[in-house]
Motif scaffolding. Sequence first.
Motif, PDB file in Angstrom:
ATOM      1  N   ARG A 104      13.510  37.576 -15.135  1.00 19.43           N
ATOM      2  CA  ARG A 104      14.265  36.846 -14.123  1.00 19.43           C
ATOM      3  C   ARG A 104      15.615  36.489 -14.740  1.00 19.43           C
ATOM      4  O   ARG A 104      15.684  35.991 -15.859  1.00 19.43           O
ATOM      5  N   ASP A 122      18.880  34.501  -9.900  1.00 28.62           N
ATOM      6  CA  ASP A 122      19.915  35.289  -9.238  1.00 28.62           C
ATOM      7  C   ASP A 122      19.455  36.732  -9.043  1.00 28.62           C
ATOM      8  O   ASP A 122      19.942  37.414  -8.141  1.00 28.62           O
ATOM      9  N   GLN A 123      18.516  37.175  -9.870  1.00 28.22           N
ATOM     10  CA  GLN A 123      17.921  38.497  -9.700  1.00 28.22           C
ATOM     11  C   GLN A 123      16.608  38.554 -10.464  1.00 28.22           C
ATOM     12  O   GLN A 123      16.455  37.925 -11.511  1.00 28.22           O
ATOM     13  N   MET A 139      22.392  45.468 -12.163  1.00 24.81           N
ATOM     14  CA  MET A 139      22.457  44.049 -11.865  1.00 24.81           C
ATOM     15  C   MET A 139      23.460  43.802 -10.753  1.00 24.81           C
ATOM     16  O   MET A 139      24.434  44.538 -10.599  1.00 24.81           O
ATOM     17  N   LYS A 140      23.225  42.768  -9.967  1.00 24.89           N
ATOM     18  CA  LYS A 140      24.026  42.494  -8.776  1.00 24.89           C
ATOM     19  C   LYS A 140      25.463  42.108  -9.148  1.00 24.89           C
ATOM     20  O   LYS A 140      25.685  41.127  -9.863  1.00 24.89           O
ATOM     21  N   LYS A 143      26.564  38.544  -8.301  1.00 31.00           N
ATOM     22  CA  LYS A 143      25.973  37.448  -9.069  1.00 31.00           C
ATOM     23  C   LYS A 143      26.420  37.427 -10.524  1.00 31.00           C
ATOM     24  O   LYS A 143      26.498  36.363 -11.145  1.00 31.00           O
TER      25      LYS A 143
END
Length: 209
Positions: A104, A122-123, A139-140, A143
């Motif tokens: 996480r 956040d992800q 990864m985003k 974010k």
Amino acid sequence: MCSHQHHDHDSHVCEAHEEDALNFGRLSLNSMIDHAKLVTYNESVEGSGAKAFRADKNGTDRDAFVTSDADEELLFIVPFSGRTKVTGIAVGSQADSSSPAKIRLFANKPNMTFDDCRLQPDQELELQKDPKGDLFHSMKATKFGALTHLVIHVAENFGSDSTRINYIELRGEKIGEIKDQVVIAVYESRALKKDHKNIVPDGVKHDIM
């Protein structure tokens, strides 16, 4: 697109720009991590968590891995030397049940402890067993586009009492210097999960005025 109908010098400059564009967001960030301030909660050997983020994943240090202590969870507070965009992560592990199965990710929360891990990440990423450490997970961008700190919570493994991680690589790019604020954070020389069960979550950054 660059034109190659000019001098050799111009051609080399053009090729350099094309290479930069190709590697945009793909460069290893491990050399940009402030390893002296990296904190690992629940590591069985003090300082071993920082070794997992080494720049050379094929190094000769046989002790360059981290294992969890009290249970399967690990928590990494990763500070960067500059403002950073992180686009991907790979987690090298054993090909057994000690391999992490779920991580996480949290952006810019340098004061987190295990008590804060119940917060919405956040992800969240589901991992595979990856002995070579070359399976990158995106990864985003929304974010993790401007980080001073990345928090990685290893929430689960594949069933072992402890988790072993051989190598973690972050990829992305540096986007600026950290100069607009000073974050007050308490870094512990040995941060074990059992020391933080009764801490009230704070997770608040304080700016020095």
